[in-house]
Every structure is written in structure tokens, then in C-alpha cells.
Design a protein around this motif. Structure first.
Motif, PDB file in Angstrom:
ATOM      1  N   TYR A   1       0.856  -1.188   0.000  1.00 42.89           N
ATOM      2  CA  TYR A   1       0.000   0.000   0.000  1.00 42.89           C
ATOM      3  C   TYR A   1       0.891   1.236   0.000  1.00 42.89           C
ATOM      4  CZ  TYR A   1      -3.845  -3.102   1.174  1.00 42.89           C
ATOM      5  OH  TYR A   1      -4.776  -4.099   1.139  1.00 42.89           O
ATOM      6  N   GLN A   2       0.359   2.310  -0.605  1.00 42.50           N
ATOM      7  CA  GLN A   2       1.065   3.586  -0.615  1.00 42.50           C
ATOM      8  C   GLN A   2       0.144   4.652  -0.053  1.00 42.50           C
ATOM      9  OE1 GLN A   2       2.176   3.928  -4.719  1.00 42.50           O
ATOM     10  NE2 GLN A   2       3.948   2.582  -4.467  1.00 42.50           N
ATOM     11  N   PHE A   3       0.718   5.565   0.749  1.00 40.35           N
ATOM     12  CA  PHE A   3      -0.059   6.648   1.356  1.00 40.35           C
ATOM     13  C   PHE A   3      -0.077   7.815   0.379  1.00 40.35           C
ATOM     14  CE2 PHE A   3      -0.721  10.111   4.434  1.00 40.35           C
ATOM     15  CZ  PHE A   3      -1.871   9.623   5.036  1.00 40.35           C
TER      16      PHE A   3
ATOM     17  N   GLN B   1      -4.761   8.865   2.060  1.00 41.62           N
ATOM     18  CA  GLN B   1      -5.341   7.523   2.098  1.00 41.62           C
ATOM     19  C   GLN B   1      -4.292   6.483   1.691  1.00 41.62           C
ATOM     20  OE1 GLN B   1      -8.612   7.454  -0.639  1.00 41.62           O
ATOM     21  NE2 GLN B   1      -9.983   8.560   0.750  1.00 41.62           N
ATOM     22  N   TYR B   2      -4.462   5.280   2.243  1.00 40.46           N
ATOM     23  CA  TYR B   2      -3.638   4.155   1.796  1.00 40.46           C
ATOM     24  C   TYR B   2      -4.339   3.497   0.613  1.00 40.46           C
ATOM     25  CZ  TYR B   2      -0.654   4.466   5.883  1.00 40.46           C
ATOM     26  OH  TYR B   2       0.249   4.885   6.810  1.00 40.46           O
TER      27      TYR B   2
END
Length: 186
Positions: A110-112, A116-117
Motif C-alpha cells: 500500500y502507498q499513502f 489515504q492508503y
């Protein structure tokens, strides 16, 4: 690479194929680790010097490791090795090595972004490897320096950087079972 090239210019270099069991553990604290995290390595070797009972050489190999729930890694590795052989065909082996690994998470990434993730693509992480490995080998024809050899190595190795600022170095153990053959044997 320039310093190791002469060793690989020999016409009679073996091909080595090694199966591995990798674990994140402190080296030399356990003989065998479970669950099994498989790996495979293919490589070759070149001699710096050899005589009837001893051999000083360098390895060059590429490999793949799959550690379930943690990572999968592609690597290139080289090691300086010393073998001492007995008339029975048994070889005591020792290697000290260094390498580079590109590791990828086996879980979802996941990336922020924008608060949001969101699911993202894992582009992998660069790692340096440092290893020490004692082992045993057996040559099927001890009178022939190009004899097929079966060997086992117990490799303790470090992965750096692992998680900078949190866990800088991760330690590993690999139990290895390999075969060394000379395809151009005359």
C-alpha cells in the motif's frame, strides 16, 4: 569484476546447482530451520590455485529465494572459497562472500497518497549480502580434478540495509545442498 575475470577464463569451469532452505535467524544458532523457505542458485567457479589436496577459488552465482509471508528475492553473489580434500573424496569447504539482492514483498503493498492508503506496486528494495559458509563436499572420482561433486553448505548471512532506522541488519541462515558438474570435461 576485473580481478575475478582471470579465474573464469578457464576452459574447465563447473556449473553448480544448489537447492536452499532459507530462514530469518541468527547464524550458527540452529542446524536446520522450519518451515522450509525454498531457494535455488546456479553458478560457476574459477580456481586461483589448486594442488592435490587444496583449492583456492572464487564463485559467481545467481539465485532466487522465496520466504513465505515475508519476501522473495533475486540475487547475484560471489564468494572466495577454500577446499581441503582427503584421499577418500571428502572435501572440507569454507566460503566468505558478498552480493546484491533485490527483494520484493510477498504481501500486498500500500502507498499513502492524498491522505489515504491505496494498493500500490512493489518496486522492490536493494540489499547487500555478506556471508560466511562452512561445508562438506564429496568428489565421486578423487583422482580427477574435474570430478562431479555433491556438497552441502551452512550459510550464515546478513542483509543490509533491511529497515533503516528500525532494523538496520537482518540475519539469515541457509542450508544448501548442491551439485557441481563439468559439462566440458575431457
Amino acid at each position: 569484476m576485473m580481478t575475478i575475470a582471470p579465474a573464469y577464463l578457464e576452459a574447465q569451469s563447473p556449473i553448480t546447482i544448489t537447492l536452499q532452505n532459507e530462514a530469518t535467524a541468527i547464524p550458527f544458532t540452529r542446524a536446520f530451520t522450519r518451515p522450509i523457505h525454498p531457494g535455488i542458485q546456479v553458478g560457476t567457479e574459477g580456481n586461483y590455485s589448486s594442488n592435490n589436496s587444496a583449492r583456492f577459488y572464487q564463485t559467481l552465482s545467481i539465485g532466487y529465494i522465496f520466504h513465505r509471508h515475508l519476501f522473495k528475492g533475486l540475487y547475484i553473489h560471489t564468494a572466495l572459497g577454500y577446499d581441503y580434500g582427503f584421499s577418500s573424496g571428502i572435501n572440507l569447504k569454507a566460503q566468505v562472500g558478498i552480493g546484491y539482492m533485490r527483494s520484493f514483498s510477498t504481501g500486498k503493498e500500500y502507498q499513502f497518497t492524498n491522505g489515504q492508503y491505496k494498493p500500490g506496486r512493489d518496486r522492490g528494495n536493494s540489499r547487500f549480502l555478506f556471508s560466511v559458509a562452512p561445508g562438506l563436499g564429496y568428489r565421486f572420482d578423487n583422482e580427477n580434478s574435474y570430478s562431479t561433486e555433491i556438497f552441502t553448505m551452512y550459510k550464515g548471512w546478513l542483509e543490509y540495509p533491511f529497515s533503516p532506522g528500525f532494523i538496520p541488519v537482518m540475519t539469515h541462515i541457509s542450508q544448501e545442498l548442491g551439485l557441481s558438474v563439468y559439462p566440458n570435461k575431457k
